[in-house]
Design an enzyme around this catalytic site. Structure first.
Site, mmCIF file in Angstrom:
data_model
loop_
_atom_site.group_PDB
_atom_site.id
_atom_site.type_symbol
_atom_site.label_atom_id
_atom_site.label_comp_id
_atom_site.label_asym_id
_atom_site.label_seq_id
_atom_site.Cartn_x
_atom_site.Cartn_y
_atom_site.Cartn_z
ATOM 1 C CE1 TYR B 430 0.568 -0.090 4.438
ATOM 2 C CE2 TYR B 430 -1.768 -0.566 4.726
ATOM 3 C CZ TYR B 430 -0.512 -0.385 5.263
ATOM 4 O OH TYR B 430 -0.355 -0.489 6.606
ATOM 5 C CD GLU B 431 0.140 6.064 1.263
ATOM 6 O OE1 GLU B 431 0.708 6.736 0.387
ATOM 7 O OE2 GLU B 431 -0.969 6.368 1.738
ATOM 8 N N GLY B 432 1.549 2.691 -2.655
ATOM 9 C CA GLY B 432 2.427 2.478 -3.810
ATOM 10 C C GLY B 432 3.310 1.267 -3.588
ATOM 11 C CD GLN B 437 6.978 3.845 -2.912
ATOM 12 O OE1 GLN B 437 7.608 4.908 -2.831
ATOM 13 N NE2 GLN B 437 5.664 3.784 -2.789
#
Lengths: 575, 575
Positions: B430-432, B437
């Protein structure tokens, strides 16, 4: 939506490994020509069909409902008992049992494939078979005619199942601390008292009886492992006519609430003057258990390969169906499998799984051959801790990679990816943790013979490098170059390890890195053998191209770790 | 028996990192002397006490009972609402909010420590705070005075909580595919229609209202990400006097059954002409979300460090209590922590956790400084994907190592080790995801400026090597030598990557290995800075010796991976 129940047996890989990868038909060699690689591939395909249609569909229910303890009896989810009966009726238990025990005695190479397939389709179910198979080997080696007749025949037919009762609350890795006692009775039987924990398939309702193989201490026995003897103790006592009598004094106290393999009941068993019968000699318990160790440890390697491959199959299927966003360097709506990093994850998994699978066949075949050719025994046993330790450790990462392929969906239990990540986590622990495997490797198999067996392995790898040097073209050269550099690192690491012979903590502080180094190297050797076999094809097809890509990926993504691990080994213990 | 509820905040490490590791008091620098490292250590200790006494004891119940959806309302287990109230009353939400939003504006270095502590003590709980903190940043940057007054003040006080509503069934990584619509109404408000999935803390009963930050598409907006606008939509509509009115047309359709973080409800939300209010400009949605991205991504790094440290603490406690078998080179009954391989596992964990923790403080402080010093911005943002990607990827392995320390007990859920292994697995997603990244790192931050920012990092690392070269003794020399070799590998890998500028699939096929290379290198840099600081002590105590051992372990077990990864980067895509 990918069907979590689907399973595709890796028939093509096994066909290649049996017939080609090692430069000859290993099945024909093992059976003196009685069976060929082609026959073996048929066995694998048949097992694969059975696994896909009967075992794989039960994997999810095994996880979600799992085994339950109800009024002192362990119950499996609906379908497990039927599947077990079908498994027995199809002859799969008997097929793998040695001829001396009344089985069909399939060669090790085929058993490697079957081991992967039972575990890949349903690891929790496969453990029931695996424990039975182990006990068959132990009884076949040491049991009296009476025990063979009463128990071994029923295990080989699959009517009854077997367990291993070693661990106690304060005796896990250290079996010498076992406190369960066995006292001889006037009738020649023994009364067993004590508590055993972590007993896989210690109770269940899929077969009519269970035979427990129990390590216990006899009165006046010496302290430590030398004081242990081996006993069989059935769940139901057996009448002299072979019919089942009353229940033995063995109680299932509880079953564990585990991270995974929920379909495999892990029991705490209490022996309350339970009736048992001695197997082998008094004090020969540990030796009796060691008989089954090589095959049980190799079996864990096949289990890890199977679970990892199932995780891979599902992730690959999802990635080839799921379309999201534009894909770099591809036109139109390409599936996420085409994203460079998803492709990396999938190739990372498949190239390592192939190496594990190939090493499984190679090592199982070598163990077979060692039975008739003692000159192969040391190298065969050298591979056991490597196969068990390296395969299980790295396979954990592969199931994590499979979740990553799914993204957020992988974290949702319904997807099925998370089950593999939970199931596989036990494999580097049971049948001896990775530390135990690496102590066996470094202590008994490297330091003890001054690295001679390791050097025997290195010499064989050198043979493959020489073989590749004789083939034209960049594929052969690249693979040879890489393997040669890795081999040099392995030799250096072995020399460093031998240098620690007088400071054993230095050796054992880097024994796991050393084991992983050799596993990674051996995996690359398997790819190199494959490259040599593929390059010998006159006309190369898509399957050949895939094998070359897989070898190239392994060589550039996995093999370089050898150099990092060699640096670690050189360091010894950091004090 | 190790108490799974216990948690020890890493106060000593943070005290060292704030005051010493980076050669000056980073807190004093960040606050213009208003706060010192000593003050900051007190904040950390206070947070640690709160976390240990209030949050940590709820971690297990959060996992076992978890969040449930009952009659359209999500309910958390007993204790969560009380804990949240205590968290708010102690002022922890306000403490971290920026001054411009009405918060206390604690500097980034301290927030890094707090982020780790909330997550280490209770990651599922911490997510509620983390999402609220992120939304505070987004609204502070872009919201109108009316929205600030109505919503932001309630978020900063902690009375209401915030969520991020991005993902949809066919729009995860690819936000441009979002289909939720927002249509302006006559009263100036907007009607939102659509379905959002994976909404963390999307509904709950621990606070009286929830503010959803929603990405949606306005009528006639362009396709793709440029057509997205940002809205706030509260669970309960807010009357003009600030009191709560009727429920907004947002339904919690279901909550996910996840592998871990069961105490964090993950919701499917259905917007049925729900009332929302525009934040910022029409079409400025993605820009608005990007505001919170740096802090949210860094926050995931702190989360992974926190979970890994909790797993480490429990494994270390178990290993120092558990006695089994004789320990090589030790007399008497030594705990298993003294076994060479258990010691290896524990040092592997602690040395990497320290590196992650230190990098967290360094990067958070740099992001802070970049706000007033634009010359630091590029490097600060360079660290964000590294911190997020490397920390979360490697922390998964650390929780697996923690299970290994326990052996078979680690596989039993009651032990508590397995929860961390399950909880942490979402962090690289999550969050990419890690791929996102690494694409950010390679695409936007290496290829785009021709490696200039990477070289800026390398130059700073060179400064530390030079510093170590100025110190006498083997510790300094060894650390300098190793870091120098690793730095050369990183430069080579960067050059190889830049060589792929015209064949982007080659670059993006090895972007994750490149990210992990830089993370591993940066971790070693953190240890090198630590070694330099420790060697400057006139009298070295046991804590100093531990730091040197940790650096030595990292340098010999973790850092060598840099060389393997550099080989992988050089390969590009395997076609």
């Amino acid at each position: 939506m990918v069907d979590a129940a689907s399973y595709s047996p890796p028939v093509d890989d096994y066909t290649f490994l049996f017939g080609e990868a090692f430069g000859l038909d290993v099945v024909a060699r093992a059976t003196g020509g009685e069976l060929t690689a082609e026959d073996a591939a048929e066995v694998i395909a048949g097992a694969g069909d059975f696994a896909a249609s009967v075992l794989a569909p039960l994997q999810t229910v095994g996880d979600r409902i799992g085994a339950r303890l109800e009024d002192g009896q362990v119950r499996l989810p609906e379908g497990f008992a039927e599947a077990y009966r079908a498994f027995v009726e199809a002859g799969w238990v008997t097929a793998e049992a040695p001829v001396s025990a009344g089985g069909d005695g399939l060669p090790g190479a085929i058993r490697a494939g079957l081991g992967e397939i039972w575990n890949g389709s349903n690891a929790a179910f496969a453990l029931c078979w695996l424990l039975t198979a182990g006990q068959i080997h132990a009884l076949d080696a040491a049991a009296s005619d009476e025990i063979r007749e009463t128990y071994l025949t029923k295990l080989v037919s699959g009517e009854w199942t077997g367990t291993m009762n070693l661990t106690e609350p304060d005796a896990g890795t250290d079996l010498g601390a076992i406190r369960t006692t066995a006292t001889q009775r006037e009738d020649g039987g023994w009364g067993i008292r004590g508590q055993k924990i972590f007993i896989t398939w210690g109770d269940h309702d899929v077969a009519e009886n269970i035979v427990h193989l129990v390590l216990a201490r006899t009165p006046g026995a010496p302290e430590g492992a030398r004081g242990l003897s081996l006993f069989v103790a059935p769940k139901f006592l057996v009448n002299s006519d072979g019919s089942l009598g009353k229940r033995n004094a063995i109680t299932t106290v509880s079953i564990e609430h585990k991270l995974g393999i929920h379909g495999s009941p892990t029991c705490v068993l209490s022996y309350e003057d339970a009736t048992g019968y001695l197997v082998g000699e008094v004090g020969g318990g540990l030796a009796g258990m060691f008989v089954m160790m090589n095959s049980a440890r190799a079996g864990m390697g096949f289990q890890a390969t199977g679970i990892a491959d199932r995780a891979y199959q599902q992730a690959a299927a999802y990635a080839s169906e799921r379309v999201q966003g534009a894909v770099l360097g591809r036109d139109g709506r390409a599936p996420i499998a085409e994203h460079p990093d998803v492709r990396r994850l999938l190739l990372s998994m498949s190239s390592k799984i192939f190496a594990m699978r190939a090493l499984g066949v190679y090592a199982a075949d070598l163990l077979d051959r060692a039975e008739s050719d003692p000159s192969e025994l040391k190298l065969a046993e050298f591979f056991v801790p490597i196969l068990k330790g390296w395969t299980t450790e790295d396979a954990v990462q592969l199931t994590s990679d499979a979740i990553q392929v799914y993204g957020g969906m992988g974290y949702i239990e319904e997807t099925g990816a998370a089950q593999h990540y939970r199931d596989i986590r036990i494999t580097p622990i049971y049948e001896g943790t990775t530390a135990i495997q690496s102590n066996d490797l470094v202590g008994r198999k490297v330091l003890r013979d001054g690295g001679a067996t390791a050097e025997e392995l290195f010499t064989r790898i050198e043979g493959t490098i020489a073989q590749l040097r004789g083939v034209e073209g960049p594929d052969a050269a690249r693979n040879a170059d890489r393997l040669e550099r890795a081999l040099a690192a392995a030799r250096r690491a072995t020399a460093d390890l031998l240098g620690f012979a007088d400071s054993p903590r230095d050796a054992f502080a880097v024994s796991v890195p050393y084991l992983l180094l050799l596993g990674t190297l051996a995996g690359s050797w398997m790819h190199a053998l494959t490259v040599a076999a593929v390059l010998a094809h006159e006309n190369r097809g898509p399957a050949d191209a895939e094998r070359l890509t897989s070898a190239e990926f392994y060589g550039t993504h996995h093999l370089p770790r050898v150099h990092a691990l060699a640096e670690t080994v050189a360091a010894g213990e950091i004090a």
